[in-house]
Scaffold this active site. Structure first.
Site, mmCIF file in Angstrom:
data_model
loop_
_atom_site.group_PDB
_atom_site.id
_atom_site.type_symbol
_atom_site.label_atom_id
_atom_site.label_comp_id
_atom_site.label_asym_id
_atom_site.label_seq_id
_atom_site.Cartn_x
_atom_site.Cartn_y
_atom_site.Cartn_z
ATOM 1 N N HIS A 117 0.816 -1.221 0.000
ATOM 2 C CA HIS A 117 0.000 0.000 0.000
ATOM 3 C C HIS A 117 0.848 1.269 0.000
ATOM 4 C CE1 HIS A 117 -4.033 -1.890 0.678
ATOM 5 N NE2 HIS A 117 -3.222 -2.904 0.963
ATOM 6 N N ASP A 159 3.348 9.531 -0.839
ATOM 7 C CA ASP A 159 2.250 8.672 -0.386
ATOM 8 C C ASP A 159 1.981 7.591 -1.424
ATOM 9 O OD1 ASP A 159 0.198 7.889 1.295
ATOM 10 O OD2 ASP A 159 -0.552 9.927 1.539
HETATM 11 O O1 F6P Z 1 -0.164 1.693 3.743
HETATM 12 C C1 F6P Z 1 -0.038 2.255 4.899
HETATM 13 C C2 F6P Z 1 -1.134 2.005 5.894
HETATM 14 O O2 F6P Z 1 -1.390 0.653 6.053
HETATM 15 C C3 F6P Z 1 -2.391 2.753 5.545
HETATM 16 O O3 F6P Z 1 -3.200 2.103 4.669
HETATM 17 C C4 F6P Z 1 -2.969 2.995 6.877
HETATM 18 O O4 F6P Z 1 -3.743 4.122 6.941
HETATM 19 C C5 F6P Z 1 -1.778 3.143 7.757
HETATM 20 O O5 F6P Z 1 -0.697 2.525 7.129
HETATM 21 C C6 F6P Z 1 -2.108 2.563 9.078
HETATM 22 O O6 F6P Z 1 -1.077 2.581 9.928
HETATM 23 P P1 F6P Z 1 -1.234 1.955 11.365
HETATM 24 O O7 F6P Z 1 -1.895 0.625 11.205
HETATM 25 O O8 F6P Z 1 0.154 1.879 11.855
HETATM 26 O O9 F6P Z 1 -2.080 2.905 12.135
#
Ligand code: F6P
Length: 499
Positions: A157, A364
Site C-alpha cells: 500500500h 504517499d
Molecule cells: O499503507 C499504509 C497504511 O497501512 C495505511 O493504509 C494505513 O492508513 C496506515 O498505514 C495505518 O497505519 P497503522 O496501522 O500503523 O495505524
C-alpha cells in the site's frame, strides 16, 4: 477459491464509528461482500501465544473476521520497531529517520513466522492467500517453508522507493528475496513497480521480463494495481451525512466563510507542517482572505510511541498555535485543528461542506482521502482538490490542482486559485476525476488482483516448486521497545486514523 486476506490492522468499525486506517477502511466493503476470511491483529498481545491464539472469529458480511493475539515479546520490535521505524521511513524515502536494529528485525521475522503458523488453520486445497502491506514482506516465504503451495499474493500500500533508499536497510536482500515467494506482487504505481524491478536487477542480479521474475522460489509476477474506493458508497455517505449533527454544526459555524479541509494521520509523510505553512503564507499574501476562509485540519494521532511521531505532534501543535495567534481574530480562527478521528459518514459530510480539499503529502502510496474528497462532492457545485504530485493518486486525479508540497509559496498561490475558481471549471475538473474514480473502484481493484493472482499461480509460480530451504534466520534477541509498554493494553487500543 476460498480467499484469506491478511493485514496487520483490520476494520471492525461500521460507517457510523471512527474508522481505522486507509487500508482497513478501503478493504472493509469488498471483504464483506467477497465472503473472504480477513485475518489480522486483535490489537492485543499475549505472553504465551500458540498458533491458535485467535482471540475471536466473528462473521463479517458474507465472510469472517479472524483476530489474532500477537506475541508480546516480539510485538513492539515488529510494529513500532522494524515495521514503523525502519521500513516505513525507508519506503517513504526518509532515510534520515531510519532506525534499525538486529533485535527489531528478529521480532519482525518472528511475528511473520507466527502469522504463517496461524494461517495453517485456514489452509485447504481451495484456499488462496492475499497478504497486505509492509508488515508482512516475509510472510509468504514463511508460508512456503511450512509447505503451503497455494496461491500467495502480496500488495504493497506504500510507495516502493529508489533502490539505494531501500538498500539503506541492512536486511534489504533478505527481505526482497523473501518477497519472491509470492506468486504475485502488486504495487500502487508504475514508478513503484519500476523501482522494484530496478532493485531486482541491480541488487539481486535477477532478470525481469514482461513483469515476470524467476528466483530460487520459482516465477513471480510484478504488476500495478492502483487501489480505488467505493465511489457510490462514499457519495451516498456524503449525501446522508448532511443531517448528521457534527456536519450541521460545522456548516452552521461557517457563517458564509469558505472551508478548506485536510484529513490525515499525524505522520511525517503527510506534509502537515508544509501545509500549515502554506496557509500561513496565504494569509500573508492575501490578507483579504482572512475571515473568508479557514482550514479544518483533522490530524489523527498515530504511532505515538515512536519519537519521530511524538516530535511531529508537538511541532504541529506549536505551529498551529503560532499561525492562529498571528492571523486570528477574537471571532475567527484560521486553522481549526482537531486531534481525533471521525466516522466515514461524518468525514464524507465534512468533505462535501469544504470548497477545497488539501491533500499534500511529501510522499504517499496512493492517498485515499484525495479520492474520498472527490467522491463526496455535490455534482452541481463541486469543490476543488489541491493534490500533491507525490501522492500515488495524482496519476489518476490529474485534473486536480497539482502542487509540489515543498514549494510553500506555490501551494499558497494554488489554494488561492482554488478558492476563486469559476463553477464551470470546477465541474469540468470534477467530472474528469469522477470518471477516473469510476473506472478504478475498490471493487475493480479487488477483482483485478484476484484474477491476476489466479493467472500467476497457474504459470510456473513458487507454489509449484518443492518446499524451499529455510531462509537464513537472524540471531535471536529481544525487542528494543520496553516490555512494559508492549504489554500496556492502552498502547494497543484501536485508534481511529485517517490515511
Ligand atoms: O499503507 C499504509 C497504511 O497501512 C495505511 O493504509 C494505513 O492508513 C496506515 O498505514 C495505518 O497505519 P497503522 O496501522 O500503523 O495505524
Amino acid at each position: 477459491m476460498d480467499l484469506v486476506v491478511v493485514s496487520n490492522r483490520v476494520a471492525r468499525a461500521k460507517a457510523n464509528e471512527p474508522m481505522t486506517g486507509g487500508l482497513a477502511a478501503a478493504l472493509l466493503p469488498v471483504v464483506e461482500k467477497s465472503g473472504a476470511i480477513w485475518v489480522g491483529s486483535s490489537g492485543r498481545v499475549r505472553d504465551n501465544v500458540s498458533k491458535d491464539s485467535f482471540a475471536k472469529i466473528e462473521s463479517l458480511g458474507a465472510g469472517a473476521l479472524a483476530l489474532l493475539d500477537l506475541p508480546a515479546a516480539h510485538y513492539g520490535g515488529y510494529y513500532e520497531g522494524f515495521a514503523n521505524s525502519a521500513l516505513w521511513p525507508a519506503l517513504h524515502s526518509r532515510t534520515d529517520l531510519i532506525s534499525v536494529s538486529q533485535d527489531n528485525y528478529q521480532c519482525y521475522r518472528e511475528v511473520n513466522a507466527f502469522m504463517a503458523r496461524a494461517l495453517m488453520r485456514f489452509n485447504k486445497p481451495s484456499a488462496a492467500f492475499w497478504i497486505q502491506d509492509y508488515h508482512f514482506l516475509t510472510l509468504g516465504a514463511e508460508m512456503r517453508e511450512l509447505g503451503i503451495r497455494n496461491p500467495l499474493g502480496f500488495f504493497l500500500h506504500t510507495p516502493w522507493p529508489a533502490r539505494r533508499v531501500i538498500a539503506g536497510i541492512p536486511h534489504h536482500r533478505d527481505l526482497v528475496e523473501s518477497m519472491l515467494a509470492y506468486d504475485l506482487i502488486g504495487f500502487q504505481t508504475e514508478d513503484d513497480c519500476e523501482n522494484f524491478a530496478t532493485y531486482l536487477r541491480a541488487e539481486l542480479g535477477l532478470e525481469v521480463n514482461g513483469g515476470s521474475v524467476s528466483s530460487r522460489f520459482g516465477t513471480s509476477r510484478i504488476a500495478v494495481f492502483p487501489i480505488g474506493i467505493d465511489v457510490d458508497g462514499f457519495a451516498a455517505h456524503a449525501q446522508r451525512a448532511a443531517s448528521h449533527p457534527d456536519v450541521s454544526r460545522l456548516r452552521k459555524s461557517l457563517h458564509g466563510e469558505r472551508l478548506a479541509i485536510g484529513v490525515d494521520r499525524v505522520d511525517y509523510s503527510k506534509g502537515l507542517v508544509n501545509r500549515i505553512s502554506a496557509f500561513d503564507r496565504l494569509f500573508e499574501i492575501q490578507p483579504s482572505l482572512k475571515r473568508s476562509v479557514s482550514l479544518l485540519q483533522i490530524a489523527t494521532p498515530s504511532r505515538g510511541g515512536i519519537e519521530a511521531y511524538s516530535n511531529l505532534q508537538d511541532e504541529l501543535s506549536k505551529q498551529v498555535t503560532e499561525v492562529n495567534g498571528r492571523h486570528g481574530e477574537v471571532d475567527w480562527t484560521p486553522i481549526r485543528y482537531l486531534n481525533k478521528g471521525f466516522s466515514q459518514t461524518v468525514l464524507a459530510g465534512f468533505y462535501r461542506a469544504a470548497q477545497v480539499g488539501v491533500v499534500t503529502p511529501l510522499h504517499d502510496g496512493m492517498n485515499l482521502v484525495a479520492k474520498e474528497y472527490v467522491a463526496a462532492q455535490n455534482p452541481i457545485d463541486p469543490g476543488v482538490l489541491v493534490l500533491s504530485k507525490f501522492a500515488g493518486a495524482a496519476n489518476e486525479l490529474d485534473t486536480a490542482l497539482l502542487v509540489n508540497p515543498h514549494d510553500i509559496d506555490g501551494m499558497a498561490r494554488t489554494i488561492a486559485t482554488a478558492l476563486s475558481m469559476p463553477s464551470t471549471e470546477r465541474r469540468m475538473r470534477w467530472e474528469a476525476m469522477m470518471a477516473k474514480l469510476r473506472a478504478g473502484t475498490i471493487h475493480n481493484w479487488f477483482a483485478g488482483f484476484i484474477e491476476a493472482l489466479e493467472t500467476a499461480h497457474l504459470a510456473v509460480g513458487p507454489s509449484l516448486l518443492p518446499p524451499v530451504v529455510r531462509p537464513l534466520r537472524v540471531a535471536g534477541g529481544s525487542s528494543s521497545v520496553s516490555d512494559r509498554r508492549m504489554r500496556d493494553p492502552a498502547h494497543f487500543a484501536p485508534r481511529p486514523v485517517a490515511n
